[in-house]
Motif scaffolding. Sequence first.
Motif, PDB file in Angstrom:
ATOM      1  N   ASN A 104    -112.510 -17.468  -3.850  1.00  0.00           N
ATOM      2  CA  ASN A 104    -111.723 -17.782  -5.037  1.00  0.00           C
ATOM      3  C   ASN A 104    -110.457 -18.515  -4.603  1.00  0.00           C
ATOM      4  N   VAL A 105    -110.593 -19.806  -4.357  1.00  0.00           N
ATOM      5  CA  VAL A 105    -109.474 -20.596  -3.839  1.00  0.00           C
ATOM      6  C   VAL A 105    -108.618 -21.040  -5.032  1.00  0.00           C
ATOM      7  N   HIS A 106    -107.787 -20.127  -5.485  1.00  0.00           N
ATOM      8  CA  HIS A 106    -106.898 -20.387  -6.613  1.00  0.00           C
ATOM      9  C   HIS A 106    -105.497 -20.687  -6.085  1.00  0.00           C
ATOM     10  N   ALA A 107    -104.932 -19.762  -5.325  1.00  0.00           N
ATOM     11  CA  ALA A 107    -103.713 -20.065  -4.579  1.00  0.00           C
ATOM     12  C   ALA A 107    -104.080 -20.950  -3.391  1.00  0.00           C
ATOM     13  N   ALA A 108    -103.079 -21.525  -2.751  1.00  0.00           N
ATOM     14  CA  ALA A 108    -103.349 -22.486  -1.684  1.00  0.00           C
ATOM     15  C   ALA A 108    -103.922 -21.837  -0.436  1.00  0.00           C
ATOM     16  N   LEU A 109    -103.636 -20.536  -0.193  1.00  0.00           N
ATOM     17  CA  LEU A 109    -104.197 -19.812   0.939  1.00  0.00           C
ATOM     18  C   LEU A 109    -103.974 -20.590   2.233  1.00  0.00           C
ATOM     19  N   LEU A 110    -105.027 -20.811   3.031  1.00  0.00           N
ATOM     20  CA  LEU A 110    -104.865 -21.505   4.303  1.00  0.00           C
ATOM     21  C   LEU A 110    -104.329 -22.921   4.137  1.00  0.00           C
ATOM     22  N   TYR A 111    -104.564 -23.518   2.993  1.00  0.00           N
ATOM     23  CA  TYR A 111    -104.087 -24.889   2.788  1.00  0.00           C
ATOM     24  C   TYR A 111    -102.564 -24.977   2.812  1.00  0.00           C
ATOM     25  N   SER A 112    -101.874 -23.863   2.595  1.00  0.00           N
ATOM     26  CA  SER A 112    -100.412 -23.887   2.628  1.00  0.00           C
ATOM     27  C   SER A 112     -99.880 -24.295   3.993  1.00  0.00           C
ATOM     28  N   THR A 113    -100.552 -23.833   5.055  1.00  0.00           N
ATOM     29  CA  THR A 113    -100.020 -24.059   6.403  1.00  0.00           C
ATOM     30  C   THR A 113    -101.033 -24.637   7.380  1.00  0.00           C
ATOM     31  N   THR A 114    -102.319 -24.318   7.222  1.00  0.00           N
ATOM     32  CA  THR A 114    -103.299 -24.667   8.255  1.00  0.00           C
ATOM     33  C   THR A 114    -104.572 -25.206   7.632  1.00  0.00           C
ATOM     34  N   PRO A 115    -104.540 -26.403   7.067  1.00  0.00           N
ATOM     35  CA  PRO A 115    -105.750 -26.967   6.467  1.00  0.00           C
ATOM     36  C   PRO A 115    -106.692 -27.524   7.535  1.00  0.00           C
ATOM     37  N   PRO A 116    -107.861 -27.986   7.138  1.00  0.00           N
ATOM     38  CA  PRO A 116    -108.832 -28.459   8.118  1.00  0.00           C
ATOM     39  C   PRO A 116    -108.330 -29.576   9.026  1.00  0.00           C
ATOM     40  N   SER A 117    -107.472 -30.444   8.521  1.00  0.00           N
ATOM     41  CA  SER A 117    -107.027 -31.588   9.319  1.00  0.00           C
ATOM     42  C   SER A 117    -105.687 -31.351  10.011  1.00  0.00           C
ATOM     43  N   GLY A 118    -105.230 -30.097  10.047  1.00  0.00           N
ATOM     44  CA  GLY A 118    -104.038 -29.789  10.817  1.00  0.00           C
ATOM     45  C   GLY A 118    -102.791 -29.581   9.976  1.00  0.00           C
ATOM     46  N   GLU A 119    -101.805 -28.934  10.598  1.00  0.00           N
ATOM     47  CA  GLU A 119    -100.595 -28.508   9.890  1.00  0.00           C
ATOM     48  C   GLU A 119     -99.849 -29.662   9.245  1.00  0.00           C
ATOM     49  N   ALA A 120     -99.918 -30.864   9.840  1.00  0.00           N
ATOM     50  CA  ALA A 120     -99.200 -32.014   9.283  1.00  0.00           C
ATOM     51  C   ALA A 120     -99.689 -32.369   7.884  1.00  0.00           C
ATOM     52  N   ASN A 121    -100.904 -31.953   7.546  1.00  0.00           N
ATOM     53  CA  ASN A 121    -101.454 -32.222   6.222  1.00  0.00           C
ATOM     54  C   ASN A 121    -101.551 -30.969   5.365  1.00  0.00           C
ATOM     55  N   SER A 122    -100.799 -29.941   5.714  1.00  0.00           N
ATOM     56  CA  SER A 122    -100.761 -28.736   4.894  1.00  0.00           C
ATOM     57  C   SER A 122    -100.028 -29.017   3.591  1.00  0.00           C
ATOM     58  N   LEU A 123    -100.227 -28.148   2.611  1.00  0.00           N
ATOM     59  CA  LEU A 123     -99.523 -28.312   1.343  1.00  0.00           C
ATOM     60  C   LEU A 123     -98.018 -28.204   1.549  1.00  0.00           C
ATOM     61  N   ASN A 124     -97.581 -27.287   2.413  1.00  0.00           N
ATOM     62  CA  ASN A 124     -96.147 -27.165   2.677  1.00  0.00           C
ATOM     63  C   ASN A 124     -95.582 -28.449   3.266  1.00  0.00           C
ATOM     64  N   ALA A 125     -96.324 -29.069   4.175  1.00  0.00           N
ATOM     65  CA  ALA A 125     -95.854 -30.308   4.792  1.00  0.00           C
ATOM     66  C   ALA A 125     -95.818 -31.439   3.773  1.00  0.00           C
ATOM     67  N   VAL A 126     -96.837 -31.507   2.923  1.00  0.00           N
ATOM     68  CA  VAL A 126     -96.879 -32.548   1.896  1.00  0.00           C
ATOM     69  C   VAL A 126     -95.746 -32.344   0.891  1.00  0.00           C
ATOM     70  N   LEU A 127     -95.483 -31.091   0.519  1.00  0.00           N
ATOM     71  CA  LEU A 127     -94.370 -30.814  -0.382  1.00  0.00           C
ATOM     72  C   LEU A 127     -93.054 -31.268   0.235  1.00  0.00           C
ATOM     73  N   SER A 128     -92.872 -31.025   1.526  1.00  0.00           N
ATOM     74  CA  SER A 128     -91.648 -31.461   2.197  1.00  0.00           C
ATOM     75  C   SER A 128     -91.518 -32.986   2.153  1.00  0.00           C
ATOM     76  N   ARG A 129     -92.611 -33.688   2.437  1.00  0.00           N
ATOM     77  CA  ARG A 129     -92.549 -35.152   2.390  1.00  0.00           C
ATOM     78  C   ARG A 129     -92.329 -35.649   0.966  1.00  0.00           C
ATOM     79  N   PHE A 130     -92.976 -35.006   0.012  1.00  0.00           N
ATOM     80  CA  PHE A 130     -92.770 -35.351  -1.402  1.00  0.00           C
ATOM     81  C   PHE A 130     -91.297 -35.223  -1.776  1.00  0.00           C
ATOM     82  N   TRP A 131     -90.690 -34.104  -1.419  1.00  0.00           N
ATOM     83  CA  TRP A 131     -89.287 -33.858  -1.750  1.00  0.00           C
ATOM     84  C   TRP A 131     -88.376 -34.887  -1.093  1.00  0.00           C
ATOM     85  N   ASN A 132     -88.553 -35.112   0.192  1.00  0.00           N
ATOM     86  CA  ASN A 132     -87.641 -35.982   0.937  1.00  0.00           C
ATOM     87  C   ASN A 132     -87.901 -37.460   0.692  1.00  0.00           C
ATOM     88  N   THR A 133     -89.107 -37.798   0.275  1.00  0.00           N
ATOM     89  CA  THR A 133     -89.416 -39.199  -0.012  1.00  0.00           C
ATOM     90  C   THR A 133     -89.001 -39.593  -1.421  1.00  0.00           C
TER      91      THR A 133
END
Length: 512
Positions: A451-480
């Motif tokens: 039941n992938v409703h919350a981001a779960l592993l995607y928050s920090t450790t998605p399949p393609s690595g931490e740089a593409n985690s939701l937290n990392a994308v949110l940081s880039r979204f905010w700063n960009t």
Amino acid sequence: MRSFPFLLPALLACIACGAGEPPLKNSTDATADTPTPRGATGTSNAGVALPEAKAAVCTPGTSVACAGLAAVWAGGSATCRASGNGYDVSSCTRAGNPTRRLTETVRPALRDTRWTEARCNLGDEFVFEVTFPPAPPDGSPLTQWVLRLEGGGFCAFDSTSPYGGCGNRDIDLVSSVNLPADRALRESAPAKPDDFSGAIDVLGHYCSSDLWTGTALDAPDITYKGTKRDWRYMGALNVEAMLAVLVERYGLDDSKPLRVLWRGGSAGGFGAFNNTHRVVRRLPKAAKQGRLLVFPGAGYIPLDWDEPDYPVLGIGSGLEAFGQLTTTWRSSLTPSCVAARTPGDPVHPPHECISGPVLYDIITAPESEGGFDLPTLVWQNRQDQLYMSNSGLPYLSATNTPAELAVRDRWVETMNRAMSITGRNTSSRMKWLYAPSDPVVQRANGSIEPNVHAALLYSTTPPSGEANSLNAVLSRFWNTMLGSGPGRGRAAGEVHTFDCNWVPDRDARGCE
């Protein structure tokens, strides 16, 4: 047909509620929006007059003791702004240990007579919390804010059915009885440093069961835990009250260079979509200057799902189901969206304005097209089983029939169409999007989460690595996007789709 509750209850550990304080001077002089007749779709605020956002609440130039405005202020005086919309609290001194976080519980209904109807389903007061970070060592003012709406599902019917029944909802999702008293304070350790650890954090607690859209003060009675109870759906007014109190008493002052992240998850994601217009109305300068960003999570659901064997809530199409819901809740939806639609239209009625796919276009469109031009990052798993289960779609398993697998594929096709996903990590429409298509992930303890409703592993450790985690994308979204120029709502961003079932010890990295 397998069913599942719409959203999981939030677990809250709190204490009993208490008394309030005198209202601000002239608080009852606020003018009100003129209520309009409620049509069949229930998309107006008939029955409840929402106080006008820019109404004067104090006499410009007059001063009050800061401590009377909020418990978080230990001393000093606050002067009414020239606009009369609240007090300048820059001279107020903060209570508590300045090296720790300080949280105050706020019950707007006990602060001001304008917000008497800011209530939970059972009639007790709506609650939000304001958390101040440790005081900056250099004494600089706090101008960053994170405004959050809590999730927790919905209900609309006098039943115990998981398909929208109210009878078995957790007490903390229909009442504030277990939350702290108004003006209660608590301290906590500083947050781990990140892009938002220095922000004033606000959490609106969800107890209205209406996706933060309702204005139904006298809703049909509900049999709750075996007893017939007076019921109400006041989510829209709760948001309005929260924003007003923050503007008037806590320094959410649009004349300052505020930087604001407006967000919510699950029911709170619906709430963020459906109340962005209220934030824009309170913070027009921040919105116009690119200092208001929007981050709705797990609330981007199209209403064009129409499978007779898999009806939404057992009712019919998504459009039909939400027509009943918004009527029961008397949902107060985005005015510009509602005004562009005709009651009774079978394809585009006003109540489709509760849908994230519809609102995304309004929130991100340029002002010249009647939009808000706000940068918006959407999180939504395209195989979110909570939403799929509302239509009786079965969990993915080795026993699925070909027909069940086919209908799951049609669900994903519907989500892809709503997101304009045209290929891997691409969308012709959504500029900042994080949208896995993932029915299962593996929890940290090794168990499988279907039941992938919350981001779960995607928050920090998605399949393609931490740089593409939701937290990392949110940081880039905010700063960009913070402070970006006109056209920011449709400015290029990042799209992450992750078309795989993410089980780390099984799947090869890079399945994005």
